[in-house]
Design an enzyme around this catalytic site. Structure first.
Site, mmCIF file in Angstrom:
data_model
loop_
_atom_site.group_PDB
_atom_site.id
_atom_site.type_symbol
_atom_site.label_atom_id
_atom_site.label_comp_id
_atom_site.label_asym_id
_atom_site.label_seq_id
_atom_site.Cartn_x
_atom_site.Cartn_y
_atom_site.Cartn_z
ATOM 1 N N LYS A 174 19.593 59.317 9.756
ATOM 2 C CA LYS A 174 19.081 58.521 8.633
ATOM 3 C C LYS A 174 18.399 59.457 7.649
ATOM 4 O O LYS A 174 17.303 59.964 7.890
ATOM 5 C CB LYS A 174 18.078 57.454 9.088
ATOM 6 C CG LYS A 174 17.834 56.449 7.941
ATOM 7 C CD LYS A 174 16.428 55.894 7.863
ATOM 8 C CE LYS A 174 15.433 56.637 7.039
ATOM 9 N NZ LYS A 174 15.605 56.636 5.584
ATOM 10 N N GLU A 249 8.855 67.675 13.421
ATOM 11 C CA GLU A 249 8.518 68.728 12.450
ATOM 12 C C GLU A 249 7.735 68.045 11.347
ATOM 13 O O GLU A 249 8.313 67.305 10.552
ATOM 14 C CB GLU A 249 9.794 69.346 11.857
ATOM 15 C CG GLU A 249 10.771 69.917 12.860
ATOM 16 C CD GLU A 249 10.326 71.244 13.418
ATOM 17 O OE1 GLU A 249 9.359 71.816 12.885
ATOM 18 O OE2 GLU A 249 10.932 71.684 14.394
ATOM 19 N N CYS A 283 6.956 72.032 3.363
ATOM 20 C CA CYS A 283 5.986 71.858 4.460
ATOM 21 C C CYS A 283 5.233 73.156 4.714
ATOM 22 O O CYS A 283 4.100 73.139 5.192
ATOM 23 C CB CYS A 283 6.712 71.399 5.710
ATOM 24 S SG CYS A 283 8.130 72.425 6.129
ATOM 25 N N GLU A 384 -2.580 67.186 3.027
ATOM 26 C CA GLU A 384 -1.354 67.777 2.496
ATOM 27 C C GLU A 384 -1.019 67.101 1.162
ATOM 28 O O GLU A 384 -0.908 65.876 1.092
ATOM 29 C CB GLU A 384 -0.201 67.568 3.475
ATOM 30 C CG GLU A 384 1.065 68.253 3.015
ATOM 31 C CD GLU A 384 2.247 68.000 3.937
ATOM 32 O OE1 GLU A 384 2.419 66.857 4.375
ATOM 33 O OE2 GLU A 384 3.004 68.954 4.191
HETATM 34 P P1 NDP Z 1 8.109 60.533 5.383
HETATM 35 O O1 NDP Z 1 7.411 60.704 6.687
HETATM 36 O O2 NDP Z 1 7.615 59.496 4.458
HETATM 37 O O3 NDP Z 1 9.660 60.192 5.615
HETATM 38 C C1 NDP Z 1 10.518 61.019 6.367
HETATM 39 C C2 NDP Z 1 11.694 60.181 6.839
HETATM 40 O O4 NDP Z 1 11.218 59.151 7.708
HETATM 41 C C3 NDP Z 1 12.431 59.475 5.707
HETATM 42 O O5 NDP Z 1 13.806 59.402 6.022
HETATM 43 C C4 NDP Z 1 11.802 58.098 5.742
HETATM 44 O O6 NDP Z 1 12.598 57.105 5.149
HETATM 45 C C5 NDP Z 1 11.668 57.892 7.239
HETATM 46 N N1 NDP Z 1 10.707 56.864 7.634
HETATM 47 C C6 NDP Z 1 9.636 56.388 6.943
HETATM 48 N N2 NDP Z 1 8.996 55.453 7.681
HETATM 49 C C7 NDP Z 1 9.663 55.340 8.852
HETATM 50 C C8 NDP Z 1 9.500 54.550 10.023
HETATM 51 N N3 NDP Z 1 8.511 53.671 10.155
HETATM 52 N N4 NDP Z 1 10.367 54.715 11.040
HETATM 53 C C9 NDP Z 1 11.378 55.592 10.956
HETATM 54 N N5 NDP Z 1 11.607 56.360 9.868
HETATM 55 C C10 NDP Z 1 10.754 56.242 8.825
HETATM 56 O O7 NDP Z 1 8.130 61.960 4.721
HETATM 57 P P2 NDP Z 1 8.694 62.361 3.278
HETATM 58 O O8 NDP Z 1 10.121 61.951 3.170
HETATM 59 O O9 NDP Z 1 7.749 61.894 2.250
HETATM 60 O O10 NDP Z 1 8.666 63.957 3.373
HETATM 61 C C11 NDP Z 1 7.515 64.700 3.161
HETATM 62 C C12 NDP Z 1 6.863 65.104 4.466
HETATM 63 O O11 NDP Z 1 7.792 65.817 5.277
HETATM 64 C C13 NDP Z 1 5.702 66.047 4.250
HETATM 65 O O12 NDP Z 1 4.601 65.672 5.040
HETATM 66 C C14 NDP Z 1 6.236 67.386 4.737
HETATM 67 O O13 NDP Z 1 5.264 68.288 5.167
HETATM 68 C C15 NDP Z 1 7.159 66.976 5.827
HETATM 69 N N6 NDP Z 1 8.150 68.032 6.086
HETATM 70 C C16 NDP Z 1 8.027 68.775 7.219
HETATM 71 C C17 NDP Z 1 8.888 69.825 7.456
HETATM 72 C C18 NDP Z 1 8.788 70.624 8.723
HETATM 73 O O14 NDP Z 1 9.782 71.265 9.081
HETATM 74 N N7 NDP Z 1 7.671 70.661 9.424
HETATM 75 C C19 NDP Z 1 9.941 70.174 6.502
HETATM 76 C C20 NDP Z 1 9.978 69.328 5.348
HETATM 77 C C21 NDP Z 1 9.105 68.288 5.152
HETATM 78 P P3 NDP Z 1 12.336 56.746 3.582
HETATM 79 O O15 NDP Z 1 12.671 57.961 2.806
HETATM 80 O O16 NDP Z 1 13.244 55.620 3.327
HETATM 81 O O17 NDP Z 1 10.881 56.370 3.478
#
Ligand code: NDP
Length: 481
Positions: A174, A249, A283, A384
């Site tokens: 997803k 992650e 991140c 963050e």
């Molecule tokens: P989110 O946590 O908002 O979303 C990540 C994914 O989870 C999206 O596909 C989102 O869908 C989905 N999601 C949201 N809510 C749920 C739920 N309740 N159950 C299952 N899936 C869900 O993060 P962002 O997309 O805003 O990305 C930014 C974040 O990602 C930052 O905190 C960043 O640090 C982290 N990140 C970490 C990395 C690492 O390797 N450590 C690398 C890159 C980013 P939808 O988009 O539809 O909301």
């Protein structure tokens, strides 16, 4: 219905019954297209399809070198389609085209790397402690759910999917609602490359609907999630209810350290690169800069001048240094966090607002920003931002530095600039982080493990560890008495 982009289950396109949504280009505000949303029933079908495909001898018993050949063909197709994939990602998350091109190449490299590991991954014969042969074999989980964010979908999805497939799993992916289509195109290329239908399924949709249904599905045995820490914690809680495995992650607030004995020109370049590439939406962004007090004022003055000179512009303009943020909602969140910092007494040394260039008014732009005058406990130094906002902080000596640098809930990455090898080694060992860079920053490689400690997550991706993340060890003891 026909102009809605469908998703992919079992090698067939599906419009589903979930909530459709628009994909916006954050550089212009234009609508890229409308995307079908997968409902809980669609997700159930995707998981059941994946489970059946994974258990089919055509995949389950496929010899590793044959799986590797398919992964290599996927890499070939990604390479052939790289420019179009890069532009597709750029239209959805606004990342600079040059970075998107690097990420398309990185996606192909991930498939090639895990194809290589697939051919050589060993089982073990363990030292015997009795009259038996003790063996350890590594088995796939079955169905892996992969859930990804919007900042770097091409690479983040490849490093999950290629490893999970090399390990013999089937995947339901997803992608973020902000970057839904690169995954769909790669899955289509994978089918063309000979991946059996049902082994890689992509369900598009909203996190609270499609993502939540995937996480809750009883046949999902491992959830590999990259995203925010709050979402990661919620997923881990849900998975614990049925003892599903998780690889997380998550976010970061990484310390980037400049000691007085460093090559300061190189350090300056490294700090700018570590913070403002991807418009700070990384991140591993080095978003807390610690500078030794003796050089603090001079170094920060040079940094501020360089930051003000960065060119904010369209993602496909060759001279752009800082492209838009990935969405208008996110740009507004970043702006509100800068306002929070101002209210807490921050001095805005650079940026702090949207650009006033009329040519950029329709995009989700925000100026690269430097904040000073706060200490490490301030909210802006602890939360963050995931945008182009750097906090600058002085330090006095190593104990003070280590206490401040580790004074965060996160532990993803850290960087050290120093001319002293013993100091670099001491600090690298003392910092709580999954990755430490010395005299460089934000160098990434598919051949080394990547992940975080503390609230930056658990488990590792990439490298040999990244393959084992998608397998479970099984002990087989064979009596010889
Ligand atoms: P989110 O946590 O908002 O979303 C990540 C994914 O989870 C999206 O596909 C989102 O869908 C989905 N999601 C949201 N809510 C749920 C739920 N309740 N159950 C299952 N899936 C869900 O993060 P962002 O997309 O805003 O990305 C930014 C974040 O990602 C930052 O905190 C960043 O640090 C982290 N990140 C970490 C990395 C690492 O390797 N450590 C690398 C890159 C980013 P939808 O988009 O539809 O909301």
């Amino acid at each position: 219905m026909t102009d809605i982009q469908p998703f992919l289950i079992g090698g067939a396109w599906a419009h589903g019954e979930g909530t459709p949504f628009d994909s916006l280009n954050p550089a212009t505000g234009d609508i890229n297209g409308t995307i079908a949303g997968a409902s809980a029933a669609d997700v159930d079908r995707a998981v059941r399809t994946a489970k059946a495909a994974q258990a089919d001898p055509a995949w389950r018993d496929m010899l590793p070198h044959r799986r590797a050949a398919i992964l290599r063909r996927i890499a070939d197709r990604i390479e052939s389609d790289a420019e179009s994939l890069a532009r597709r990602q750029m239209r959805e998350n606004g990342k600079r085209l040059a970075e998107c091109r690097e990420q398309a190449a990185g996606a192909a490299a991930a498939y090639r790397y895990f194809a290589g590991l697939c051919e050589v991954m060993p089982s073990e014969v363990a030292p015997s402690r009795g009259p038996h042969l003790s063996m350890v074999v590594y088995e796939p989980y079955g169905v892996v759910a992969a859930i990804t964010p919007w900042n770097s979908p091409l690479t983040l999805e490849a490093q999950k999917v290629a490893a999970a497939l090399a390990a013999g799993n089937a995947v339901v992916l997803k992608p973020s609602e902000f970057t839904p289509t690169p995954a769909l195109r790669v899955a289509e290329l994978a089918l063309e490359a000979g991946l059996p239908p049902g082994i890689l399924n992509v369900v598009t949709g909203l996190g609270g609907e499609t993502g939540a249904a995937l996480v809750a599905h009883p046949d999902v045995r491992l959830i590999s999630f990259t995203g925010g820490t709050a979402t990661g914690k919620a997923i881990a809680r849900e998975a614990a209810g049925r003892m599903a495995a998780v690889a997380l992650e998550l976010g970061g607030k990484s310390p980037h350290i400049v000691c007085a004995d460093a090559d300061l020109d190189k350090a300056l370049d490294g700090v700018l690169h570590g913070m403002f590439t991807s418009s700070g939406q990384s991140c591993i962004a080095g978003s807390r800069l610690f500078v030794e007090r003796a050089i603090f004022d001079g170094f920060v003055a040079r940094l501020v001048a360089r930051t003000r000179a960065l060119k904010v512009g369209a993602p496909d303009a060759p001279d752009t240094d800082v492209a838009p943020l990935s969405s208008f909602i996110h740009r507004d969140k970043v702006a509100s966090m800068v306002e929070m910092a101002r209210a807490d007494g921050a001095q805005v040394l650079a940026g702090g607002t949207r650009p006033d260039d009329a040519g950029l008014a329709k995009g989700a732009y925000f100026l690269p920003t430097i904040l000073g005058g706060l200490d490490n406990t301030a909210r802006i130094c602890q939360l963050e931002v995931f945008g182009p906002v750097l906090c600058v902080l002085p330090f006095d000596d190593e104990p003070d530095l280590v206490a401040q640098a580790n004074g965060t809930a996160f532990g993803l990455a850290a960087g050290i600039w120093t001319g002293s090898m013993p100091k670099a080694w001491r600090l690298a060992r003392a910092l709580e982080a999954g990755t430490v860079w010395i005299n460089t920053y934000k160098e990434l490689s598919v051949s080394v493990p990547f992940g975080g400690v503390k609230e930056s997550g658990s488990g590792r991706e990439k490298g040999f560890w990244g393959l084992r993340t998608y397998q479970e060890p099984k002990t087989v003891m064979w009596g010889l008495a």
